[in-house]
Design a protein around this motif. Structure first.
Motif, PDB file in Angstrom:
ATOM      1  N   LYS A 126      14.114   7.967  -1.839  1.00  0.00           N
ATOM      2  CA  LYS A 126      14.157   7.663  -0.398  1.00  0.00           C
ATOM      3  C   LYS A 126      12.529   7.249   0.232  1.00  0.00           C
ATOM      4  O   LYS A 126      12.611   6.342   0.584  1.00  0.00           O
ATOM      5  N   ASP A 127      11.631   7.787  -0.428  1.00  0.00           N
ATOM      6  CA  ASP A 127      10.029   7.790   0.156  1.00  0.00           C
ATOM      7  C   ASP A 127       9.205   6.691  -1.004  1.00  0.00           C
ATOM      8  O   ASP A 127       8.245   6.658  -0.750  1.00  0.00           O
ATOM      9  N   GLU A 128      10.180   6.182  -1.870  1.00  0.00           N
ATOM     10  CA  GLU A 128       9.524   5.575  -3.170  1.00  0.00           C
ATOM     11  C   GLU A 128       9.216   4.273  -2.578  1.00  0.00           C
ATOM     12  O   GLU A 128      10.156   3.466  -1.947  1.00  0.00           O
ATOM     13  N   VAL A 129       7.966   3.663  -2.805  1.00  0.00           N
ATOM     14  CA  VAL A 129       7.562   2.220  -2.854  1.00  0.00           C
ATOM     15  C   VAL A 129       8.130   1.239  -3.718  1.00  0.00           C
ATOM     16  O   VAL A 129       7.722   1.761  -4.926  1.00  0.00           O
ATOM     17  N   ALA A 130       8.986   0.411  -3.451  1.00  0.00           N
ATOM     18  CA  ALA A 130       9.466  -0.706  -4.366  1.00  0.00           C
ATOM     19  C   ALA A 130       8.966  -2.074  -4.341  1.00  0.00           C
ATOM     20  O   ALA A 130       8.478  -2.368  -3.239  1.00  0.00           O
ATOM     21  N   LEU A 131       8.953  -2.841  -5.348  1.00  0.00           N
ATOM     22  CA  LEU A 131       8.559  -4.275  -5.192  1.00  0.00           C
ATOM     23  C   LEU A 131       9.629  -5.035  -4.399  1.00  0.00           C
ATOM     24  O   LEU A 131       9.152  -5.738  -3.616  1.00  0.00           O
ATOM     25  N   ARG A 132      10.811  -4.748  -4.418  1.00  0.00           N
ATOM     26  CA  ARG A 132      11.822  -5.542  -3.732  1.00  0.00           C
ATOM     27  C   ARG A 132      11.996  -5.044  -2.171  1.00  0.00           C
ATOM     28  O   ARG A 132      12.054  -5.875  -1.324  1.00  0.00           O
ATOM     29  N   SER A 133      11.667  -3.836  -1.867  1.00  0.00           N
ATOM     30  CA  SER A 133      11.866  -3.333  -0.624  1.00  0.00           C
ATOM     31  C   SER A 133      10.549  -3.038   0.300  1.00  0.00           C
ATOM     32  O   SER A 133      10.747  -2.977   1.683  1.00  0.00           O
ATOM     33  N   HIS A 134       9.346  -3.298  -0.319  1.00  0.00           N
ATOM     34  CA  HIS A 134       8.282  -3.022   0.583  1.00  0.00           C
ATOM     35  C   HIS A 134       7.298  -4.331   0.186  1.00  0.00           C
ATOM     36  O   HIS A 134       6.046  -4.241  -0.386  1.00  0.00           O
ATOM     37  N   GLY A 135       7.756  -5.352   0.727  1.00  0.00           N
ATOM     38  CA  GLY A 135       6.969  -6.569   0.590  1.00  0.00           C
ATOM     39  C   GLY A 135       5.512  -6.675   0.957  1.00  0.00           C
ATOM     40  O   GLY A 135       4.610  -6.940   0.300  1.00  0.00           O
ATOM     41  N   GLN A 136       5.402  -6.151   2.357  1.00  0.00           N
ATOM     42  CA  GLN A 136       4.085  -6.158   2.921  1.00  0.00           C
ATOM     43  C   GLN A 136       3.191  -5.307   2.248  1.00  0.00           C
ATOM     44  O   GLN A 136       1.814  -5.441   2.182  1.00  0.00           O
ATOM     45  N   GLN A 137       3.519  -4.089   1.906  1.00  0.00           N
ATOM     46  CA  GLN A 137       2.663  -3.051   1.290  1.00  0.00           C
ATOM     47  C   GLN A 137       2.286  -3.552   0.055  1.00  0.00           C
ATOM     48  O   GLN A 137       1.197  -3.480  -0.607  1.00  0.00           O
ATOM     49  N   ILE A 138       3.456  -4.191  -0.945  1.00  0.00           N
ATOM     50  CA  ILE A 138       2.969  -4.691  -2.255  1.00  0.00           C
ATOM     51  C   ILE A 138       2.169  -5.763  -2.137  1.00  0.00           C
ATOM     52  O   ILE A 138       1.008  -6.045  -2.988  1.00  0.00           O
ATOM     53  N   SER A 139       2.277  -6.669  -1.049  1.00  0.00           N
ATOM     54  CA  SER A 139       0.955  -7.928  -0.949  1.00  0.00           C
ATOM     55  C   SER A 139      -0.303  -7.315  -0.705  1.00  0.00           C
ATOM     56  O   SER A 139      -1.228  -7.835  -1.384  1.00  0.00           O
ATOM     57  N   ALA A 140      -0.355  -6.273   0.038  1.00  0.00           N
ATOM     58  CA  ALA A 140      -1.563  -5.917   0.388  1.00  0.00           C
ATOM     59  C   ALA A 140      -2.388  -5.234  -0.801  1.00  0.00           C
ATOM     60  O   ALA A 140      -3.338  -5.467  -0.987  1.00  0.00           O
ATOM     61  N   SER A 141      -1.552  -4.370  -1.687  1.00  0.00           N
ATOM     62  CA  SER A 141      -2.040  -3.772  -2.732  1.00  0.00           C
ATOM     63  C   SER A 141      -2.544  -4.981  -3.700  1.00  0.00           C
ATOM     64  O   SER A 141      -3.426  -4.906  -4.604  1.00  0.00           O
ATOM     65  N   LEU A 142      -1.579  -6.065  -3.835  1.00  0.00           N
ATOM     66  CA  LEU A 142      -1.889  -7.019  -4.815  1.00  0.00           C
ATOM     67  C   LEU A 142      -3.174  -7.824  -4.261  1.00  0.00           C
ATOM     68  O   LEU A 142      -4.049  -8.270  -5.235  1.00  0.00           O
ATOM     69  N   ARG A 143      -3.474  -8.189  -3.265  1.00  0.00           N
ATOM     70  CA  ARG A 143      -4.625  -8.712  -2.869  1.00  0.00           C
ATOM     71  C   ARG A 143      -5.794  -8.019  -3.125  1.00  0.00           C
ATOM     72  O   ARG A 143      -6.872  -8.409  -3.232  1.00  0.00           O
ATOM     73  N   GLU A 144      -5.815  -6.571  -2.599  1.00  0.00           N
ATOM     74  CA  GLU A 144      -6.941  -5.457  -3.160  1.00  0.00           C
ATOM     75  C   GLU A 144      -7.128  -5.720  -4.707  1.00  0.00           C
ATOM     76  O   GLU A 144      -8.327  -5.552  -4.988  1.00  0.00           O
ATOM     77  N   GLU A 145      -6.002  -5.591  -5.461  1.00  0.00           N
ATOM     78  CA  GLU A 145      -6.142  -5.517  -6.941  1.00  0.00           C
ATOM     79  C   GLU A 145      -7.091  -6.975  -7.369  1.00  0.00           C
ATOM     80  O   GLU A 145      -8.042  -6.969  -8.156  1.00  0.00           O
ATOM     81  N   ILE A 146      -6.527  -7.918  -6.924  1.00  0.00           N
ATOM     82  CA  ILE A 146      -7.188  -9.007  -7.100  1.00  0.00           C
ATOM     83  C   ILE A 146      -8.623  -9.310  -6.708  1.00  0.00           C
ATOM     84  O   ILE A 146      -9.501  -9.828  -7.461  1.00  0.00           O
ATOM     85  N   GLN A 147      -8.858  -9.205  -5.410  1.00  0.00           N
ATOM     86  CA  GLN A 147      -9.981  -9.261  -4.930  1.00  0.00           C
ATOM     87  C   GLN A 147     -11.049  -8.167  -5.685  1.00  0.00           C
ATOM     88  O   GLN A 147     -12.309  -8.886  -6.051  1.00  0.00           O
ATOM     89  N   GLU A 148     -10.611  -7.027  -6.093  1.00  0.00           N
ATOM     90  CA  GLU A 148     -11.522  -6.251  -6.945  1.00  0.00           C
ATOM     91  C   GLU A 148     -11.864  -7.004  -8.167  1.00  0.00           C
ATOM     92  O   GLU A 148     -12.996  -6.652  -8.648  1.00  0.00           O
ATOM     93  N   ARG A 149     -11.176  -7.733  -8.800  1.00  0.00           N
ATOM     94  CA  ARG A 149     -11.335  -8.350  -9.968  1.00  0.00           C
ATOM     95  C   ARG A 149     -12.398  -9.648  -9.717  1.00  0.00           C
ATOM     96  O   ARG A 149     -12.932  -9.900 -10.815  1.00  0.00           O
ATOM     97  N   LEU A 150     -12.105 -10.221  -8.624  1.00  0.00           N
ATOM     98  CA  LEU A 150     -12.920 -11.584  -8.440  1.00  0.00           C
ATOM     99  C   LEU A 150     -14.134 -11.412  -7.820  1.00  0.00           C
ATOM    100  O   LEU A 150     -14.810 -12.398  -7.259  1.00  0.00           O
TER     101      LEU A 150
END
Length: 284
Positions: A164-188
């Motif tokens: 029920k409260d699990e974050v998934a790639l297909r259902s939580h687009g905004q949250q996944i995008s924010a996490s992806l941006r932070e991950e890439i920014q940390e590396r770059l």
């Protein structure tokens, strides 16, 4: 670590007028000079000719990174005609916003299912010194590190939401995008790159399990729909019995109530239209 700083430069149009005036003056002296004074005037003419090498043009949203004998001297980001010390080596670097789409990567999600995933990254150079001197090729660095960050992110989340409260790639687009941006920014950040946006552009199960996972999704949807139907049917049956009792339409014993409940549930929960049957007798 090399930090971005402003280089020494002057307005090119003003310097052009000054150098043209000095050149005209030196040429007038050169035509009349003799002996030692002629040699001095000639040296002055050579120095003025060397000064003309210091002119360069800066386009909008562009920087000129300058080095002097291998040392970083600064960056000029002022657009227009500029002038600086002729001995500076100048290299252009774009400060415009850019984007690239990664290739489709095949990775395993958190549940171990093979999936295909790709991303679109919007980025720009923020620190010109770090972009040119901290990494060998900052454009290639952006591509490789973005794909590495995408792989890492994909392994941290499941493709579908199984709890029920699990974050998934297909259902939580905004949250996944924010996490992806932070991950890439940390590396770059070590390369002076600013990541403006990162979004998943492609997401699908790998072809070898696509059919099986589609059947699983269909089964889950059918179960969820049936659960809703049963909940609604039970509520309608309860309401019907309460209304019959409240209005005194008919007195039903426990056996008749059970029969009525069974018939109503069959009608309400069935996936086909009910066929009415008229009972002319009794239940006994």
């Amino acid at each position: 670590m090399i930090q971005d700083k402003t280089s020494f430069s002057k307005n090119g149009y003003l310097m052009l007028l000054v150098l043209l005036a000095l050149t005209a003056f030196d040429f007038a002296l050169l035509t009349q000079a003799k002996g030692l004074f002629f040699g001095v005037t000639l040296i002055g003419a050579l120095i003025l000719a060397l000064c003309f090498i210091g002119f360069y043009m800066v386009q909008p949203n562009q920087g000129k990174v300058m080095t002097l004998f291998g040392a970083y001297a600064g960056t000029d980001k002022t657009p227009g005609l500029r002038w600086t010390i002729p001995f500076y080596l100048r290299k252009s670097i774009s400060l415009r916003v850019r984007n690239f789409e990664s290739s489709r990567l095949k990775v395993n999600d958190k549940a171990g299912n093979p999936i295909e995933i790709a991303t679109v990254v919007v980025w720009s150079v923020e620190d010109t010194a770090e972009a040119l001197f901290e990494v060998d090729d900052y454009e290639s660095f952006v591509t490789i590190q973005s794909e590495a960050a995408l792989r890492t992110l994909a392994t941290c989340y499941p493709y579908d939401q199984y709890q029920k409260d699990e974050v998934a790639l297909r259902s939580h687009g905004q949250q996944i995008s924010a996490s992806l941006r932070e991950e890439i920014q940390e590396r770059l950040k070590k390369a002076g790159i600013q990541v403006h946006e990162a979004r998943i552009s492609h997401l699908a199960y790998a072809p070898e399990i696509a059919n099986a996972m589609l059947q699983r999704q269909q089964a889950a949807a059918i179960i969820a729909a049936r659960s809703k139907i049963v909940d609604g049917a039970v509520g309608m049956v309860e309401m019907a019995l309460d209304k019959l009792t409240e209005n005194g339409v008919v007195e039903l014993d426990e056996e008749r109530k059970a029969t009525m409940v069974s018939n109503l549930l069959v009608v309400l929960c069935g996936d086909k239209n009910a066929q009415p049957v008229i009972n002319a007798g009794t239940l006994y």
